[in-house]
Design an enzyme around this catalytic site. Structure first.
Site, PDB file in Angstrom:
ATOM      1  NE  ARG A  60      -2.634  -1.160   3.186  1.00  0.00           N
ATOM      2  CZ  ARG A  60      -3.331  -1.537   4.240  1.00  0.00           C
ATOM      3  NH1 ARG A  60      -4.633  -1.453   4.218  1.00  0.00           N
ATOM      4  NH2 ARG A  60      -2.745  -1.972   5.322  1.00  0.00           N
ATOM      5  CE  LYS A 167       3.670 -21.288  10.022  1.00  0.00           C
ATOM      6  NZ  LYS A 167       4.689 -20.413  10.593  1.00  0.00           N
ATOM      7  CG  ASP A 196       6.281 -26.456   5.926  1.00  0.00           C
ATOM      8  OD1 ASP A 196       7.438 -26.250   6.346  1.00  0.00           O
ATOM      9  OD2 ASP A 196       5.381 -26.914   6.644  1.00  0.00           O
ATOM     10  CG  HIS A 197      10.775 -21.864   6.130  1.00  0.00           C
ATOM     11  ND1 HIS A 197       9.774 -21.612   7.024  1.00  0.00           N
ATOM     12  CD2 HIS A 197      11.928 -21.872   6.845  1.00  0.00           C
ATOM     13  CE1 HIS A 197      10.302 -21.481   8.232  1.00  0.00           C
ATOM     14  NE2 HIS A 197      11.606 -21.627   8.154  1.00  0.00           N
ATOM     15  CD  GLU A 235      12.112 -20.187  16.708  1.00  0.00           C
ATOM     16  OE1 GLU A 235      12.510 -19.345  15.905  1.00  0.00           O
ATOM     17  OE2 GLU A 235      10.916 -20.384  16.967  1.00  0.00           O
ATOM     18  CG  ASP A 254       4.768 -20.118  14.660  1.00  0.00           C
ATOM     19  OD1 ASP A 254       4.484 -19.584  13.575  1.00  0.00           O
ATOM     20  OD2 ASP A 254       5.877 -19.977  15.220  1.00  0.00           O
ATOM     21  CG  HIS A 259       7.627 -25.244  10.022  1.00  0.00           C
ATOM     22  ND1 HIS A 259       7.342 -24.914   8.724  1.00  0.00           N
ATOM     23  CD2 HIS A 259       7.695 -24.068  10.689  1.00  0.00           C
ATOM     24  CE1 HIS A 259       7.251 -23.601   8.614  1.00  0.00           C
ATOM     25  NE2 HIS A 259       7.460 -23.065   9.788  1.00  0.00           N
ATOM     26  CE  LYS A 359       8.486 -18.139  18.313  1.00  0.00           C
ATOM     27  NZ  LYS A 359       9.222 -18.046  17.049  1.00  0.00           N
TER      28      LYS A 359
HETATM   29  C1  BG6 Z   1       8.264 -19.740  11.154  1.00  0.00           C
HETATM   30  C2  BG6 Z   1       7.558 -19.447  12.430  1.00  0.00           C
HETATM   31  O1  BG6 Z   1       7.409 -20.429  10.276  1.00  0.00           O
HETATM   32  O2  BG6 Z   1       9.402 -20.531  11.412  1.00  0.00           O
HETATM   33  C3  BG6 Z   1       8.481 -18.731  13.390  1.00  0.00           C
HETATM   34  O3  BG6 Z   1       6.413 -18.644  12.179  1.00  0.00           O
HETATM   35  C4  BG6 Z   1       9.752 -19.506  13.594  1.00  0.00           C
HETATM   36  O4  BG6 Z   1       7.859 -18.491  14.640  1.00  0.00           O
HETATM   37  C5  BG6 Z   1      10.357 -19.891  12.248  1.00  0.00           C
HETATM   38  O5  BG6 Z   1      10.662 -18.691  14.303  1.00  0.00           O
HETATM   39  C6  BG6 Z   1      11.507 -20.830  12.436  1.00  0.00           C
HETATM   40  O6  BG6 Z   1      12.163 -20.999  11.221  1.00  0.00           O
HETATM   41  P1  BG6 Z   1      13.696 -21.370  11.155  1.00  0.00           P
HETATM   42  O7  BG6 Z   1      13.955 -21.570   9.708  1.00  0.00           O
HETATM   43  O8  BG6 Z   1      14.441 -20.230  11.757  1.00  0.00           O
HETATM   44  O9  BG6 Z   1      13.840 -22.611  11.970  1.00  0.00           O
END
Ligand code: BG6
Length: 513
Positions: A60, A167, A196-197, A235, A254, A259, A359
Site C-alpha cells: 500500500r 503458512k 512450508d520453508h 529457539e 506456528d 513444519h 521460544k
Molecule cells: C516460522 C515461524 O514459520 O518458522 C516462526 O512462524 C519460527 O515463529 C520460524 O521462528 C523458524 O524458522 P527457522 O527456519 O528459523 O527454523
C-alpha cells in the site's frame, strides 16, 4: 544401468527457468526484506535467473521504483547470509526491480497491476509468465486470489500463472477449508504453491537422500529396531515483534501443525516410486493421514502446552511472554508445545514420536534423534574389581537440521585399557566440512522450484487438512481448560516439567540437544 545412460540421468540436465516476473504482495513487509529479495538476489548471483526476469513489488505504501530499489538494496546488504554483496551485480539486478502501490481490497488496484505487468513484461521480455507471492497477512489470501482472478490475471493464456502462499493455511480446520475454496475459485490446484520453508531446508531434503539413497539404513527403519523418535525445534529468541500474529497462533499452530509434522512425515513416509511432485506428496499425505488422532480425554496425557515466564538469562533480565510489549497480560498463548504421536501403520505401530518446540529455550537447535532398541542381552554389565562397568547404551542417530547441519551416530566402543569398559562415542558427518560449499537458504530452493513449476517440496491441501485433523482436537482441548497454568516455564529452560513427565510415562527422557 540407468546411471550409465546420460539421457536417463536427471542430474545431467540443468533445470532452466523460463523468463518470468515475480510479483511480491506485501513487498514492504518483513519476509520480503529478510528472505525473498535476498534469496532472489542470491539466485542472480548464482546465475540461475533467466535473462528475462523482473520483480514487481506491491504494497500500500506509495513508493517509486527507485525508492523500492534503494530499500531492497539496504535489505539485501543486511540480510544476505554467507554471501558477498556485489555492487555491479546489484545494479544489473536492480534494473529488473519495479514497484506498484496497490490495495488488495480495491478491485481497481488489480486492473492497474495488470497494466503494469504488461509494461514490465514488454520491457524485460518476460513472455507473460508470472509468479505471484502472497507475503501478506493471511486474511488477505482469499481477497488477493479473488482480485487476481477477477482481473483475469490468473488466466494462463499468455504464459503460466502461479500463486505462492505462506503458512498459516487457515487458523483452524474450518478456516483452512474456507481458504481452499476461495483459492480454487480462480486458481487450479497445479497453479498453487503452499510454502512450508522447512521442506526447502537442505537438511530436511537430505533425510530422503539419507533414507532412500543408502540401502543400509532402510532395513532398520521400522518398529523392529527403532524404540522411539524425538524431534526438537528450539529457539532461544522470544516472540520479538510478531506478537500480533503469535499471540493468536501459539507454538502448536506456528510450528507443529506445519513444519514439524512435515519433518515427521519425511522421517516416516514410505519411499515413492519416483522423485516427482505427485508421487512424493502422495506418500507424505498418506503418512500424515496415518497419525493417530487423540480423543479429547487423551489430549492432556499426550501433549503439553507451555508459556515462558520472566527469568534472568546469563545475567540479563528477560520478561515473560505476558509482559512482552503489546501482549495481553492474560494471554493463553502456548510458547512451548510438546506432543506424543503414533503412526498407525505396519512400519511404525507403537513407536512413540515425541515432538517439542518452543521460544526462549536455552539455545537454537533443530534436530531429530532416532533412538534404536537396546541390545537384547548385555554381556558387559558385570562388576570388575569393584568397579561398575558401563553397559552398552542404545544407538542414537541424530539428524541435525540446524544450526550445525549434519548427522551423527552414537554407538558403544571399548574404552582403551584393561577390562571391558564401554563408552558411547560418535561418528559425525558435517555438511560444512564435507562439501565445503555454502548451503542454499530454503527460500532460494523453493523460489527456484516454483519458477520451474516443480511442486515436490511444496505442501498440498490434503496434507494441510490431515495436519489440521491431528492438531485441532489438541487446540480445542487446550482452549477448553478452565484453569490458567501459565506461565509454567522460565525463559531460558527446556520447557515445563510436564514435558519431561509426558516422556517418563513411557519410560523415556528427552535428550539434551
Ligand atoms: C516460522 C515461524 O514459520 O518458522 C516462526 O512462524 C519460527 O515463529 C520460524 O521462528 C523458524 O524458522 P527457522 O527456519 O528459523 O527454523
Amino acid at each position: 544401468m540407468p546411471g550409465d545412460n546420460p539421457f536417463l540421468d536427471p542430474q545431467r540436465f540443468e533445470r532452466r527457468i523460463e523468463p518470468c516476473v515475480v510479483v511480491i504482495f506485501g513487498a514492504s513487509g518483513d519476509l520480503a526484506k529478510r528472505k525473498l529479495v535476498p534469496a532472489l538476489y542470491r539466485l542472480a548471483y548464482e546465475r540461475r535467473l533467466p535473462p528475462g526476469f523482473a520483480i514487481l513489488g506491491v504494497s500500500r505504501t506509495p513508493l517509486s521504483d527507485d525508492d523500492f530499489r534503494a530499500k531492497m538494496k539496504e535489505s539485501v546488504q543486511k540480510y544476505l547470509e554467507n554471501s558477498p554483496f556485489d555492487e555491479s551485480l546489484w545494479n544489473e539486478f536492480a534494473r529488473g526491480l519495479f514497484y506498484e502501490a496497490g490495495d488488495i481490497g480495491n478491485t481497481a488496484s488489480f486492473v492497474e497491476l495488470g497494466k503494469r505487468l504488461d509494461a514490465v513484461a514488454a520491457e524485460r521480455n518476460t513472455s507473460g509468465n508470472v509468479l505471484f507471492y502472497l507475503s501478506t497477512q493471511p486474511s488477505q489470501y482469499g481477497p488477493a486470489a479473488a482480485g487476481l482472478g477477477k482481473a483475469g490475471l490468473a488466466k494462463q493464456d499468455k504464459g503460466w500463472r502461479r500463486l505462492i502462499i505462506e503458512k498459516p493455511f487457515g487458523h483452524d480446520q474450518q478456516s483452512a477449508r474456507e481458504l481452499e475454496v476461495s483459492l480454487h475459485e480462480f486458481f487450479a490446484e497445479n497453479q498453487l504453491y503452499r510454502i512450508d520453508h522447512y521442506l526447502g531446508k537442505e537438511t530436511v531434503q537430505n533425510i530422503l537422500a539419507f533414507r532412500f539413497g543408502n540401502p543400509i539404513f532402510e532395513p532398520l527403519w521400522n518398529r523392529n529396531y527403532i524404540n522411539h523418535v524425538q524431534i526438537t525445534a528450539a529457539e532461544s529468541i522470544g516472540v520479538e515483534d510478531r506478537i500480533q500474529y503469535y499471540q493468536d497462533a501459539g507454538a502448536l499452530r506456528d510450528m507443529i501443525q506445519n513444519h514439524l509434522l512435515q519433518v515427521m512425515a519425511t522421517v516416516t513416509m514410505e519411499p515413492s516410486a519416483v522423485f516427482e511432485a505427485t508421487a512424493v506428496r502422495d506418500e507424505r499425505a498418506k503418512l500424515l493421514r496415518s497419525i493417530r488422532i487423540w480423543k479429547p480425554e487423551e489430549v492432556m496425557e499426550n501433549t503439553v502446552a507451555g508459556q515462558y515466564g520472566p527469568a534472568s538469562i546469563a545475567g540479563q533480565n528477560v520478561v515473560g511472554f505476558r509482559q512482552e510489549p503489546k501482549a495481553d497480560p492474560k494471554a493463553k498463548t502456548d510458547t512451548f508445545a510438546a506432543a506424543t504421536f503414533f503412526v498407525e501403520n505396519w512400519r511404525w505401530a507403537d513407536v512413540p514420536f515425541y515432538i517439542r518446540t518452543g521460544k526462549r529455550m536455552p539455545k537454537r537447535v533443530t534436530d531429530i534423534a532416532i533412538r534404536f532398541n537396546s541390545v537384547p542381552h548385555s554381556l558387559f554389565k558385570t562388576m570388575s574389581d569393584g568397579e561398575q562397568i558401563e553397559t552398552a547404551r542404545p544407538n542414537v542417530l541424530v539428524l541435525r537440521i540446524q544450526p550445525e547441519e549434519g548427522i551423527s551416530l552414537r554407538f558403544s566402543s571399548k574404552q582403551p585399557g584393561a577390562g571391558m569398559t564401554l563408552r558411547p562415542v560418535s561418528m559425525d558427518f558435517n555438511y560444512g566440512s564435507s562439501f565445503g560449499v555454502r548451503t542454499p537458504a530454503a527460500y532460494e530452493t523453493l523460489l527456484l522450484d516454483a519458477m520451474l513449476g516443480d511442486a515436490t517440496l511444496y505442501t498440498r491441501q490434503d496434507m494441510v487438512e490431515a495436519s489440521w485433523s491431528v492438531v485441532q482436537p489438541i487446540l480445542d482441548t487446550w482452549a477448553a481448560r478452565a484453569d490458567d497454568p501459565f506461565p509454567n516455564y522460565d525463559a531460558g529452560t527446556w520447557g515445563p516439567k510436564a514435558s519431561d513427565e509426558m516422556l517418563a510415562r513411557r519410560g523415556h527422557t528427552w535428550r539434551v540437544p
